[in-house]
Design a protein around this motif. Structure first.
Motif, PDB file in Angstrom:
ATOM      1  N   GLY A   9       0.794  -1.220   0.000  1.00  0.00           N
ATOM      2  CA  GLY A   9       0.000   0.000   0.000  1.00  0.00           C
ATOM      3  C   GLY A   9       0.824   1.267   0.000  1.00  0.00           C
ATOM      4  N   THR A  10       1.985   1.245   0.621  1.00  0.00           N
ATOM      5  CA  THR A  10       2.709   2.511   0.747  1.00  0.00           C
ATOM      6  C   THR A  10       4.046   2.528   0.025  1.00  0.00           C
ATOM      7  N   GLY A  11       4.634   1.332  -0.188  1.00  0.00           N
ATOM      8  CA  GLY A  11       5.973   1.313  -0.756  1.00  0.00           C
ATOM      9  C   GLY A  11       6.001   1.656  -2.250  1.00  0.00           C
ATOM     10  N   ARG A  12       7.176   1.981  -2.732  1.00  0.00           N
ATOM     11  CA  ARG A  12       7.337   2.276  -4.145  1.00  0.00           C
ATOM     12  C   ARG A  12       8.557   1.559  -4.679  1.00  0.00           C
ATOM     13  N   THR A  13       8.497   1.164  -5.932  1.00  0.00           N
ATOM     14  CA  THR A  13       9.646   0.602  -6.601  1.00  0.00           C
ATOM     15  C   THR A  13       9.846   1.403  -7.884  1.00  0.00           C
ATOM     16  N   PHE A  14      11.011   1.976  -8.053  1.00  0.00           N
ATOM     17  CA  PHE A  14      11.276   2.870  -9.198  1.00  0.00           C
ATOM     18  C   PHE A  14      10.165   3.906  -9.346  1.00  0.00           C
ATOM     19  N   GLY A  15       9.679   4.414  -8.245  1.00  0.00           N
ATOM     20  CA  GLY A  15       8.666   5.465  -8.312  1.00  0.00           C
ATOM     21  C   GLY A  15       7.256   4.976  -8.506  1.00  0.00           C
TER      22      GLY A  15
END
Lengths: 325, 508
Positions: free
Chosen positions: A166-172
């Protein structure tokens, strides 16, 4: 036998392409909205904004999958929002007690159960889906309020996995895509290439014809509403990971937009026609539209008014374009 | 005109024509009814009877022609207007509202109670209460109430559509007596019926329609039946083309029949039907409208339960609660209305492949290549025009019908139940379907083929059973299946038919 030579104007040609690929005008509309947004506030269109938009469009698109699948058979699932809320609330309150994995399993139990009850009512008792799911939705809300009294002191915690999604990002890009991309592929493939998917279209197109072909519609409806309950439950888990604050009306605000996303995406509420790709674009359009109206700093009342009017206009035009018989 | 039209004509329709798109339903229909006269309106299925009736009662407007009532030229804009002028129909379907009681229904159509009661008693229903809800009354009573209601409004011209269907014998007697008395009191009656016995009893004249043209007007006299049957057919000499008839010899008869039906009854119309359908046989079913053939096919296809009788498939008893049960035993239906059978919004391929996906074990991934091959095979065998394959609704009627048949061809036909498959489709397609049926039969399939077009029996069938009043009244070999023979049997004019019609009426 001589085939009559068809003379086609460029306009008709364009209309035909659109009719055969109904997602194209929706994508164009989406681009136009983004363009308008960029014009109103230059520089808003960046990676961060795109990531955020997608993050909030995903739970909507997943809940709208419930609507698309049921609408294909001529039904609807008004309990999807409640089911999502129930799962979210249960997972958040049980995680401190039994740990993440067990809480996830326990949270999906009521979701599947509500789906089963919906399927029983619609498929076997032949209750109209609108009434059936409205009823189970209200019952679900009631049960949730009773449940809340018993867990009021446990506090709440969200399983790490869904917090990551829900909150994390990978490469934006939001991590929710890890869940959504396989999910969307499964639905798209399932509707086109499985017997079950075909039967959903067939039931909505002509129930009598499916009966004549030996299909027992109650089996299909029972399975459908159960699967849809499960999808709504998973959506709730993801959504609480995004919002990070469980409440008794968490996903209810997604309920009506999920119907709108399916309808804008070209799914006929009378059944037999529609696609999930359209629904995904529909969910994106609604999310961007929401940002746009917020950005214009219009008062809440007027914003809702505009939102409703735009949905009606888009649907009306879209039906005109695609339904030329 | 005949000399029989004694009194002044009360209703005089002439040159009436009506087209629906490219189809001319009526070309030149005429009808004269004098005061005090009962005229039978007759014609085979599709002759234009119902269109003519709708025009006379104001439900449809004619493209051409005149309707004179009492010497005045009238054009009715609505059924209500026709009623006000005194032309009142009693249709086969009861017109009373099921959720209201009798008194409320009377109020609704503004009929005074006293004359209504009088007619109800006169027609032989003594125990009617005005607070009986319509939904609780039997069909026969409802039809009598409908008639009483109409009589209470004192019509000038009474139009009765198959009035005695579904009535027990004693009520039929009463109705015929009352109708005769109405005519004797100076009213006019138009009597639409398939039953020669009744027509001979009460009617003064008969007017015969064929292909939308009024081709004859007869005074009813003994022996007139043959003449009328001949005229309904067109008076052409019997034309039996043995092309289709390839009767299996004695070897075939010895083995167990594919389908054995004994004493089958269902609903109010199918009384007692028995027949055998052998392997490799095309068995025709001939019947006038509403003789129980709809019920027969519904039962065999698993759409409804039988009331009585047995079905055996390959010598083993069968009972179907759902079409899936019938399909599991190899019985597959092509219904009369294509709209019931097709997914109009979906592709030809999806329509043909549909039965393959029915069972939950087939709900997973579709074997696309195998499906494509199977569909392509069916398309090739039926020569389906695939130019508009993306949506079946864009196909022509004939092509749509090929898709419904192709669905079962792709699935592998064992027993095909065809309910009037050539209705409303073009001649070319028809002549592609007959050889296909023969080919399927030659490969061992059994086909039960109800048709409303009598010449198809000789073209495609080995034998035909004739159903009248819910019973099999005749079995006719294809070599004997002239339209005249079939029509005579269909109208119950054979010995068995006469017995059957009295038996049907004797039922409670």
């Amino acid at each position: 036998m001589a085939t009559p030579v068809e003379t086609i104007s460029p306009l008709q040609y364009a209309a035909r392409i659109i009719r055969e690929n109904p997602v194209i005008p929706l994508i164009l509309l989406l681009c136009a909205l983004v363009g308008l947004l960029e014009g109103l506030q230059p520089g808003i269109f960046n990676e961060r904004w795109v990531g955020n938009t997608i993050r909030f469009a995903i739970p909507l698109a997943m809940l709208a999958a419930c609507q698309t699948l049921t609408m294909l058979t001529g039904g609807i699932d008004l309990s999807a929002g409640v089911v999502a809320t129930v799962s979210a609330f249960v997972v958040a309150t049980l995680t401190p007690l039994v740990g993440g994995p067990a809480a996830i399993v326990l949270a999906l139990v009521p979701a599947v159960l509500m789906g089963l009850v919906n399927g029983f009512g619609v498929g076997i008792c032949r209750v109209h889906p609108l009434i059936m799911t409205l009823g189970t939705g209200l019952i679900g809300t009631g049960c949730l309020q009773v449940y809340q009294r018993y867990v009021i002191n446990t506090g709440s915690e969200i399983p790490g996995f869904f917090e990551f999604l829900g909150t994390g990002r990978t490469f934006g890009m939001p991590n929710a895509l890890y869940l959504f991309v396989p999910f969307a592929i499964l639905i798209l493939w399932g509707l086109r290439r499985t017997g079950f998917g075909r039967l959903l279209y067939a039931l909505g197109a002509n129930e009598n014809a499916t009966r004549l072909s030996g299909v027992r519609s109650w089996q299909v409806l029972m399975a459908l509403y159960t699967v849809v309950g499960l999808i709504a439950g998973i959506t709730g888990l993801l959504y609480v990971g995004i919002i990070r604050a469980p409440s008794l009306s968490l996903a209810n605000s997604l309920m009506l937009p999920s119907v709108a996303a399916a309808v804008i995406g070209g799914t006929s509420i009378f059944g037999g026609r529609g696609s999930y790709s359209g629904t995904i674009v529909g969910a994106l359009i609604l999310t961007v539209l929401g940002t746009l109206l917020t950005l214009l700093q219009i008062p809440e009342g007027a914003r809702r008014l505009l939102f409703g009017a735009i949905i009606l206009a888009v649907t009306a035009v879209y039906v005109r374009i695609t339904d030329q018989s | 005109m005949t000399e029989a039209a004694t009194g002044r004509p009360l209703l005089d329709a002439s040159g009436v024509a009506k087209r629906f798109g490219a189809v001319a339903a009526l070309k030149d229909a005429s009808l004269t009814v004098a005061a005090g006269e009962i005229v039978a309106l007759m014609g085979a299925n599709g002759a234009g009877k119902s269109t003519f009736v709708k025009i006379l009662t104001g439900a449809l407007r004619p493209d051409a022609g005149h309707i004179h009532l009492d010497g005045q030229d009238r054009r009715f804009a609505s059924p209500a207007q026709a009623r006000r002028s005194g032309i009142m129909p009693v249709y086969q379907e009861p017109s009373l509202i099921p959720d209201l009681d009798v008194a409320d229904n009377l109020r609704l159509v503004d009929v005074p109670v006293e004359p209504f009661r009088h007619w109800v008693n006169e027609l032989g229903i003594a125990d009617l209460r005005l607070d009986d809800p319509i939904a609780h009354l039997p069909l026969a009573t409802l039809r009598i109430l409908d008639l009483a209601l109409t009589l209470a409004k004192e019509p000038k011209v009474l139009m009765l559509d198959e009035m005695t269907a579904a009535l027990p014998t004693d009520l039929v007697e009463r109705v015929l007596t009352v109708i005769r008395a109405q005519a004797d009191a100076g009213r006019s009656v138009i009597y639409i019926s398939h039953r020669f016995a009744e027509i001979a009893r009460v009617c003064d004249r008969a007017s015969v329609l064929r292909d939308g043209v009024t081709v004859g007007d007869f005074v009813i006299e003994p022996g007139i039946e043959e003449k009328i049957v001949e005229l309904m057919l067109g008076g052409i000499p019997t034309r039996v083309e043995a092309t289709g008839a390839r009767i299996r010899d004695a070897a075939g008869a010895a083995e167990t029949p594919r389908l054995q039906v004994r004493g089958l009854g269902a609903g109010s119309k199918l009384a007692d039907v028995s027949f055998d359908l052998n392997k490799g046989e095309v068995l025709g079913v001939v019947a006038l409208e509403g003789q129980g053939q709809d019920e027969l096919f519904s039962v065999l296809a698993g759409f409804r339960r039988a009331r009585s009788g047995t079905i055996e498939v390959d010598g083993k008893p069968a009972s179907f609660g759902h079409p899936a049960d019938a399909i599991a035993r190899g019985l597959t239906l092509v219904p009369g209305d294509r709209k019931d059978a097709l997914l109009m919004l979906r592709s030809v391929r999806e329509n043909i492949a549909l039965p393959q996906l029915a069972h939950p074990s087939k709900w997973g991934a579709i074997p696309m290549r195998r499906e494509a091959a199977r569909v392509a095979d069916a398309v090739a065998r039926l020569q389906i025009d695939m130019r508009a394959q993306a949506e079946v609704r864009r196909l022509s009627g004939g092509n749509q019908q090929k898709v419904t048949i192709g669905r079962w061809v792709a699935a592998g036909v064992e027993t095909l139940l065809l309910f009037d498959p050539t209705r409303g489709i073009d001649v070319r397609t028809k002549h592609q379907i007959y050889p296909l049926l023969r080919e399927l039969a030659a490969q061992g399939a059994s086909i039960l083929f109800y048709t409303s077009e009598l010449d198809e029996v000789a073209l495609a069938c080995d034998r035909a059973i004739v159903i009248f009043g819910g019973r099999v009244v005749d079995v006719i070999d294809a070599s004997q299946a002239s339209e005249q023979n079939l029509m005579r049997a269909a109208y119950g004019l054979t010995e068995a038919g006469r017995q059957s019609s009295t038996m049907t009426e004797a039922q409670p």
